[in-house]
Design an enzyme around this catalytic site. Structure first.
Site, PDB file in Angstrom:
ATOM      1  CG  HIS A 200     -33.724 -70.712  21.897  1.00 41.61           C
ATOM      2  ND1 HIS A 200     -33.276 -71.819  22.598  1.00 41.61           N
ATOM      3  CD2 HIS A 200     -33.667 -69.672  22.771  1.00 41.61           C
ATOM      4  CE1 HIS A 200     -32.968 -71.466  23.829  1.00 41.61           C
ATOM      5  NE2 HIS A 200     -33.195 -70.164  23.968  1.00 41.61           N
TER       6      HIS A 200
ATOM      7  CG  ASP B  43     -32.886 -74.253  20.369  1.00 39.80           C
ATOM      8  OD1 ASP B  43     -32.104 -73.320  20.154  1.00 39.80           O
ATOM      9  OD2 ASP B  43     -33.519 -74.384  21.433  1.00 39.80           O
TER      10      ASP B  43
ATOM     11  CB  SER C 135     -33.599 -70.138  27.386  1.00 37.34           C
ATOM     12  OG  SER C 135     -32.293 -70.061  26.883  1.00 37.34           O
TER      13      SER C 135
END
Length: 253
Positions: free
Chosen positions: A233, A205, A79
């Site tokens: 995610h 996600d 991320s």
């Protein structure tokens, strides 16, 4: 900058996502540390790294990482951590042998020419809530990360436990991290990066959509893209063996 090094083998740097710390990697670390010397980074104001004003200014952050980490390592970023790793590969190409972006987007918030990202109104609402109630916002973020996973309760439990194990991230660091997610645009970096790059996406996600695969592939035709079915995610928490497999395939190919 607090960095914990574990395992034996080629150097592998792991950079966590927003609001978390390096302990979040523990399910995957058990597998990777058997084959790699894993360097676990705590970003400024997260985990055991202190916060100072300006620590998330990009040139400052990258210089500190470059000083603290080995030459020619493999880099794995989740991320926000994937964005940091991509910027690192552009600014310090001698440091990054190969780059793995896990559930990570070179441009986190949508623009007219980049629809494969978080809608700005959703991001702005989330960002505003941080100032009102940090604890509730972090719990909401955990739920967003677990959404779409094949074992959402496991993901929620693991992420909640990791948050509880450390002092919560510094409020200023959290706000600075959100500002980075809102403003950073590393599409040119992905287009021009010299290191081989792998993009690992999760089918379900809700923060970094799997549709990113098409847009990222146009920017970087040499990009290796793996889309993991039935995951959200934080795929390395619900399916660490599957993540390990695609990561090591890319590293060794």
């Amino acid at each position: 900058m607090h960095i914990n090094s574990i395992g034996q083998g080629p150097d592998l740097v792991l950079v966590h996502g927003w609001s978390m710390h390096s302990g979040v990697w523990s399910p995957l670390l058990e597998l990777l540390s058997e084959h790699f010397r894993c360097h676990l980074v705590d970003l400024p104001g997260h985990g055991q790294t202190d916060w100072h004003e300006g620590d998330f200014e990009l040139s400052t952050l990258l210089a500190k990482l470059a000083e603290a980490l080995p030459e020619k390592a493999f880099w794995l970023g989740w991320s926000l951590g994937g964005m940091v790793a991509l910027a690192m590969a552009q600014r310090y190409p001698e440091k990054v042998k190969k780059l793995i972006m896990l559930a990570s987007n070179p441009r986190f918030v949508q623009t007219d020419d980049w629809p494969c990202a978080m809608p700005p109104e959703v991001f702005e609402t989330f960002s505003a809530s941080l100032a009102d109630d940090q604890q509730q916002t972090l719990q909401r973020f955990i739920l967003l990360q677990a959404k779409g996973a094949n074992q959402p309760r496991q993901v929620i439990k693991q992420l909640s436990e990791q948050l509880a194990q450390q002092h919560q991230a510094n409020p200023q660091a959290l706000q600075a991290g959100l500002e980075c997610l809102a403003s950073w645009d590393f599409r040119d970096a992905l287009k021009t990066v010299e290191s081989p790059v792998q993009l690992i996406l999760a089918e379900n996600d809700h923060l970094v959509p799997a549709s990113l695969a098409n847009y990222a592939g146009e920017l970087q035709p040499e990009l290796r893209i793996d889309v993991l079915a039935g995951l959200g995610h934080a795929p390395f928490i619900s399916q660490p063996q599957q993540c390990q497999l695609v990561i090591e395939q890319f590293i060794h190919e």
